[in-house]
Design a protein around this motif. Sequence first.
Motif, PDB file in Angstrom:
ATOM      1  N   LYS A 184       0.935  -1.058   0.029  1.00 39.50           N
ATOM      2  CA  LYS A 184       0.016   0.004  -0.149  1.00 39.50           C
ATOM      3  C   LYS A 184       0.978   1.109  -0.132  1.00 39.50           C
ATOM      4  O   LYS A 184       1.851   1.230   0.660  1.00 39.50           O
ATOM      5  CB  LYS A 184      -0.934  -0.103   1.161  1.00 39.50           C
ATOM      6  CG  LYS A 184      -1.931   1.149   1.408  1.00 39.50           C
ATOM      7  CD  LYS A 184      -2.868   0.978   2.258  1.00 39.50           C
ATOM      8  CE  LYS A 184      -3.736   2.233   2.559  1.00 39.50           C
ATOM      9  NZ  LYS A 184      -4.476   1.951   3.542  1.00 39.50           N
ATOM     10  N   LEU A 185       0.491   2.005  -0.604  1.00 42.24           N
ATOM     11  CA  LEU A 185       1.328   3.267  -0.769  1.00 42.24           C
ATOM     12  C   LEU A 185       0.706   4.659   0.030  1.00 42.24           C
ATOM     13  O   LEU A 185      -0.514   4.596   0.557  1.00 42.24           O
ATOM     14  CB  LEU A 185       1.009   3.937  -2.284  1.00 42.24           C
ATOM     15  CG  LEU A 185       1.540   3.486  -3.436  1.00 42.24           C
ATOM     16  CD1 LEU A 185       1.280   3.999  -4.919  1.00 42.24           C
ATOM     17  CD2 LEU A 185       3.103   3.033  -3.325  1.00 42.24           C
ATOM     18  N   CYS A 186       1.792   5.172   0.663  1.00 43.19           N
ATOM     19  CA  CYS A 186       1.560   6.401   1.736  1.00 43.19           C
ATOM     20  C   CYS A 186       1.023   7.408   0.794  1.00 43.19           C
ATOM     21  O   CYS A 186       1.765   7.721  -0.635  1.00 43.19           O
ATOM     22  CB  CYS A 186       2.747   6.786   2.432  1.00 43.19           C
ATOM     23  SG  CYS A 186       3.069   5.519   3.573  1.00 43.19           S
ATOM     24  N   HIS A 187       0.163   8.384   1.212  1.00 46.08           N
ATOM     25  CA  HIS A 187      -0.215   9.598   0.655  1.00 46.08           C
ATOM     26  C   HIS A 187       0.125  10.871   1.566  1.00 46.08           C
ATOM     27  O   HIS A 187       0.572  10.459   2.782  1.00 46.08           O
ATOM     28  CB  HIS A 187      -1.755   9.591   0.442  1.00 46.08           C
ATOM     29  CG  HIS A 187      -2.063   8.408  -0.307  1.00 46.08           C
ATOM     30  ND1 HIS A 187      -2.069   8.632  -2.042  1.00 46.08           N
ATOM     31  CD2 HIS A 187      -2.846   7.310  -0.301  1.00 46.08           C
ATOM     32  CE1 HIS A 187      -2.555   7.666  -2.331  1.00 46.08           C
ATOM     33  NE2 HIS A 187      -3.089   6.651  -1.549  1.00 46.08           N
ATOM     34  N   LYS A 188       0.413  12.071   1.191  1.00 48.02           N
ATOM     35  CA  LYS A 188       0.786  12.937   1.964  1.00 48.02           C
ATOM     36  C   LYS A 188      -0.035  13.361   3.181  1.00 48.02           C
ATOM     37  O   LYS A 188       0.587  13.662   4.118  1.00 48.02           O
ATOM     38  CB  LYS A 188       0.702  14.242   0.865  1.00 48.02           C
ATOM     39  CG  LYS A 188       1.151  15.457   1.458  1.00 48.02           C
ATOM     40  CD  LYS A 188       2.806  15.268   1.729  1.00 48.02           C
ATOM     41  CE  LYS A 188       3.339  16.506   2.529  1.00 48.02           C
ATOM     42  NZ  LYS A 188       4.812  16.153   2.838  1.00 48.02           N
ATOM     43  N   ASP A 189      -1.138  12.987   3.151  1.00 49.79           N
ATOM     44  CA  ASP A 189      -2.012  13.170   4.325  1.00 49.79           C
ATOM     45  C   ASP A 189      -2.182  12.141   5.255  1.00 49.79           C
ATOM     46  O   ASP A 189      -2.766  11.801   6.226  1.00 49.79           O
ATOM     47  CB  ASP A 189      -3.600  13.742   4.150  1.00 49.79           C
ATOM     48  CG  ASP A 189      -4.387  12.758   2.903  1.00 49.79           C
ATOM     49  OD1 ASP A 189      -3.624  12.047   2.310  1.00 49.79           O
ATOM     50  OD2 ASP A 189      -5.436  12.680   2.859  1.00 49.79           O
ATOM     51  N   ASP A 190      -1.489  10.781   4.967  1.00 47.12           N
ATOM     52  CA  ASP A 190      -1.280   9.798   5.900  1.00 47.12           C
ATOM     53  C   ASP A 190      -0.086   9.992   6.737  1.00 47.12           C
ATOM     54  O   ASP A 190       0.632  10.786   6.473  1.00 47.12           O
ATOM     55  CB  ASP A 190      -0.968   8.399   4.981  1.00 47.12           C
ATOM     56  CG  ASP A 190      -2.220   8.224   4.093  1.00 47.12           C
ATOM     57  OD1 ASP A 190      -3.303   8.354   4.443  1.00 47.12           O
ATOM     58  OD2 ASP A 190      -1.884   7.233   3.158  1.00 47.12           O
ATOM     59  N   TYR A 191      -0.154   9.428   7.791  1.00 45.57           N
ATOM     60  CA  TYR A 191       0.971   9.189   8.996  1.00 45.57           C
ATOM     61  C   TYR A 191       1.703   7.915   8.527  1.00 45.57           C
ATOM     62  O   TYR A 191       1.169   6.860   8.565  1.00 45.57           O
ATOM     63  CB  TYR A 191       0.575   9.035  10.214  1.00 45.57           C
ATOM     64  CG  TYR A 191       1.535   9.432  11.361  1.00 45.57           C
ATOM     65  CD1 TYR A 191       2.044  10.599  11.470  1.00 45.57           C
ATOM     66  CD2 TYR A 191       1.984   8.241  11.815  1.00 45.57           C
ATOM     67  CE1 TYR A 191       3.057  10.807  12.438  1.00 45.57           C
ATOM     68  CE2 TYR A 191       3.165   8.302  13.012  1.00 45.57           C
ATOM     69  CZ  TYR A 191       3.713   9.483  12.853  1.00 45.57           C
ATOM     70  OH  TYR A 191       4.664   9.981  14.023  1.00 45.57           O
ATOM     71  N   CYS A 192       2.903   8.252   7.919  1.00 51.21           N
ATOM     72  CA  CYS A 192       3.533   7.003   7.460  1.00 51.21           C
ATOM     73  C   CYS A 192       4.907   6.874   8.304  1.00 51.21           C
ATOM     74  O   CYS A 192       5.536   7.573   8.562  1.00 51.21           O
ATOM     75  CB  CYS A 192       3.955   7.198   5.938  1.00 51.21           C
ATOM     76  SG  CYS A 192       4.926   5.993   5.267  1.00 51.21           S
ATOM     77  N   VAL A 193       5.018   5.334   8.819  1.00 55.83           N
ATOM     78  CA  VAL A 193       6.217   5.045   9.356  1.00 55.83           C
ATOM     79  C   VAL A 193       6.950   3.918   8.673  1.00 55.83           C
ATOM     80  O   VAL A 193       6.195   3.075   8.170  1.00 55.83           O
ATOM     81  CB  VAL A 193       5.633   4.431  11.127  1.00 55.83           C
ATOM     82  CG1 VAL A 193       6.979   3.822  11.655  1.00 55.83           C
ATOM     83  CG2 VAL A 193       5.000   5.728  11.799  1.00 55.83           C
TER      84      VAL A 193
END
Length: 87
Positions: free
Chosen positions: A1-10
């Motif tokens: 799954k890809l992260c998006h700018k408004d996601d909180y990605c670790v």
Amino acid sequence: KLCHKDDYCVFKLDMDTPAVESAIVDQLVKDPVVVGLIDEFYYEDHVSMSPMEHQGWGIGHKDHDLAKSIQIFSKLRAMGTRAHSWV
């Protein structure tokens, strides 16, 4: 799954293969778009001359010392990613 700018990605990087890990980190540092998607980055950087080499953890990456590690983490932080290391 890809992260998006408004996601909180670790992103945690710990494969215990220094050459592969270093290549991934080098790509991150060169790509501000991808780094901009990562909020927190955790990385066990296997540096040469680590105190853990004498505790059975094996030899670190021969061309990668603590000074280079600090430069990498500083660069990632300057790019807006909270970058963390551990030994």
